[in-house]
Design an enzyme around this catalytic site. Sequence first.
Site, PDB file in Angstrom:
ATOM      1  CB  VAL A  95      -0.978   0.051   1.204  1.00  0.00           C
ATOM      2  CG1 VAL A  95      -2.023  -1.014   1.071  1.00  0.00           C
ATOM      3  CG2 VAL A  95      -0.235  -0.064   2.509  1.00  0.00           C
ATOM      4  CD  GLU A 155       8.562   0.463  -3.064  1.00  0.00           C
ATOM      5  OE1 GLU A 155       7.592   0.005  -3.670  1.00  0.00           O
ATOM      6  OE2 GLU A 155       9.707   0.012  -3.166  1.00  0.00           O
ATOM      7  CE  LYS A 176      10.441  -5.669   2.124  1.00  0.00           C
ATOM      8  NZ  LYS A 176      10.464  -6.775   1.139  1.00  0.00           N
ATOM      9  CG  ASP A 220       7.465  14.186  11.973  1.00  0.00           C
ATOM     10  OD1 ASP A 220       7.691  13.196  11.242  1.00  0.00           O
ATOM     11  OD2 ASP A 220       7.232  15.322  11.514  1.00  0.00           O
TER      12      ASP A 220
END
Lengths: 332, 355, 341
Positions: free
Chosen positions: C17, C19, C41, C133
């Site tokens: 979903v 990258e 990942k 952030d």
Amino acid sequence: MHTPVKDPTGKTTEYRDENDTCPVCKSDRFLNKNLRLLVSPCYHRMCEGCIDRIFTLGPAPCPIPGCGTILRKMQFIHQTFEDLTVEKEVGVRRRIAKEFNKRRQDFQDLRSYNDYLEMVEDITFNLINNIKVRETEELIEKNRRENAALIELNIQRDERDVSSLQEEEARERRDREQRAAELRMMEEEEKFEKEREKQAIIDGLATSNTDADRLVAKTRAEAAKRSQARRRPDISNLLSSSTTTSYNNTRNTFAKDEPHVPFTDDWDDCHDRFSLRLPGDQSPYYDPTTIEVRKDVEGKYRAGGYMLEEVWERALRSAVMALDITPLPEDE
Amino acid sequence: MTVSLNGQASVVKKSLYEGSTQFRHWRFSSTSLAKLRASQNADAVAKIRNAFEDDSPGSSSTIQFLSADEEYLLVKLYISKISQLCAHFRFPEEVEATAVSYLKRFYLRNTVMDYHPKNVMLTAIFLAAKTSNHPIGIEQYVHSIPKTKPADVLDLEFLVAQSLRFEFTVWHAHRALWGIWLDVQTISGFNQATLEDEYGQALERVRASRMTDAELIFTPSQIALACLHSVSPDLAEQWANLKSPNTADAVMETISRIQEIIDTQSGPPDLAMVKDIDRRLKICTNPEKVVGSKAYMAKQAEIEAEAARKRTKKAEGLRANMERDPFADDAPGATLVPTEPQSAALNPTRDHRML
Amino acid sequence: MELNDQTMRSWIKEAKVGEGTYAVVYRGRHAVTGRPVAIKKIKIGQFKDGLDMSAIREVKYLRELQHPNVIELVDVFSAKTNLNLVLEFLDSDLEVVIKDRSHVFLPADIKSWMAMTLRGLEFCHRNWILHRDLKPNNLLIASDGQLKIADFGLARDFADPNPGFKMTWQVITRWYRPPELLFGCRHYSTAVDMWSVGTIFAELMLRVPYMAGDSDLDQIKTIFRALGTPTEEEWPGHTKLPNYVNIGQFPKSPLNLLFTAASSEALDLLAKCFIYEPRRRITAKEGLHHPYFFALPHPTHPSKLPKVAPTTKAKPLQVDDYEDDMQTEIKTTYREKRDKV
């Protein structure tokens, strides 16, 4: 009386029968090949010719003996079902569905939802069979007044569901077409490649001295490499974009807004097990490690918002926390 | 479990410590620790024996593998070296304490016969520096350590992190001790003159406790209190009574257990014994882990072969899926090429990965 | 690492979903329970200093935090060159909701989101963690409407007994960054996150970012133009900060001129988030007790808040995506073979 409700997806077809005869003028298909029977709000059929004749100049009573309901030309719709009673039932149900369109999520529990459904069914039954019509109409009116906002909201929601369904079908169709086009293109290219390969082999054999087999193998390998580079199957089109399905954008109207509570967790930070002294106190902690910070000659700690008391607090909390946790028993 | 302040056990709130990974996953009893190390050691010996057998049958019968206790002694030696190394880099105490914890925890899940503590120790410090917000560049790090290349440290980093279950946060006794020291000042009648001295001594004892298993059994505040108690018992008891009036006795009992552990376990290991263990370790180290050995190469080759086989199988599987599409026809020689990654970055501002 | 491999096998990747240069995100589920998750990942070994600090931070802090308004790190497993974070699956965030103008926000909606944000933030601060952030993009929304703070790649603990140690001032996305950071201060605290909360509050009301500068310098100017240049009394010592520049004198203009629809309590809370002196700025805990939240209307129940579906397409998996699973299978096969004595 109701206004005819059309089927929103536009997929149903008109009912036709060979033995159709207009009950008013008695014409049939034999006499009039384009005979078309339409249905009135009072569920009586008649042919377009009669409708034109009777109602062109304005409202008029229904010609079927015993009825006499005042009708207009516009109110006639085409027939969907063979049996007019079914037509009527469907019409009633469509109308009621628009008036009573609450969903399961609008109710606190299953029981109240089921009660609601039962009430709606009663109303429908009464209307279909002309029982207590006036009372029932009043009930409908009452419901409309009380639930106007919610009804409107749910109508929007239903419409959105339908249109998103249509969108999805259209998208799928487009995807399929695109895929087909791409595959066709790839086939073309492959054929072309094969031709080129054959030609290259022939030329090569004609001009060079190398071993025929090796030459053929080499050309094949090169061709394969080329086709591999070209083949970037756009697999993304194979998988429909399942994550963009329409979200139920209408609000779940049931859940109650609760008053604000500052904290919703139960973690104890043990701040109440000690009393924190502040740097500005009359007698602060004796702490040689942080003298420079407290002096803050350049004012940089203050300007940036560094708070020494936080450092102390953190140490103090870790000092008092978990003091009385029993260690794990030794026989485990 | 802590009890709400009005004394009744009506609202039992869990303290933040009880939500930490340290409490949930790295807490043992002495017996469970011993059992864990013993079974860990037994498994290791069995596996390594097999590796030796694969390499050259019959070779393992002459090898004297290390026992769990011997492993532990060796680890202790390297724990004692951490302090020196951290002082050299001027790392704060937080880094030092964290590195010690990492080394201890690592060997609860691994054996020295697979990984020598010398390298693991270097990696533990490097990793602890990062997780404590004092990261050091690898070049700068190995520059000061003789006979060490970046790979020696980096190669193990992922393994260490993995062995820690990626649970990097450690609560330390030295911070708790400092807190006690601050809080004790609010007790009327404390003697400020001697306080600083006593703090220093207690802190030394906390540092000594790092050689022991105390942190794996007790909480940081308990250890801190124990250390203060050995230096000024009256002050410690007074404070404990104030903080935990209902459970003071239990707390005291816990403290005496900690004292015993520190007294018996914090001494440095016998140097002669350790030398002997280290020598024997050279013989019983797992050949599969020794880069370049026959067993190592064989294992690598087999893994590669398996990898290649799985890759083609997976690729074929994916292609078959594609071919189930009614519009596709048999395209001979088609192999899948991965699509290019999208350019849309997940997080545009990734440049400032600093402190 | 058998526990690790077992963990890896319990999570099945379904589609890609997202990258980026730093990580790839998959949608997945638990093999047995079917629980939907996001698997992030992270490629390691790309950086010459080993494990990347962002990855370390995310894992370190998420491992310890358990709160309904902080994203849950369900599991962690690793493969040869990848670190996989299994997070709860949240496919919407506040940014897309704000941008989707077809949704009208009720004041009660804004109140609800603010309450959830502050609760999550207060919990982080209670655990001595600065987020550093905060922005609408990092406030994810679950299917039941709960808001969750995510992305701890820049987080860091504070209140360390080493005041000599400086922190970086180059954190927080520019539009949400407080003036003390823009002026380069190296010692700060939770007030930096509260400034971000203020800007998010303003954005919820305006539907566009409140103070959007196009450079660090321009950002300061934008802030001062909006809120007035601070005096020395208002913010003692600020002119001595490392990157201080004299931007010019801008007058203070009352907030209600721009935030015409906001209630007086809302404006009061907003103003307190924008107090220049960081020490006096409102804290998360104080914020949660502000009259704004106790006044009517009650905050909207999360399940009724507007939601927007994501627009990213899910991609099917490629051979590379199966890499980790294959590695596990390989190791297992190898181990089985070897141990078959």
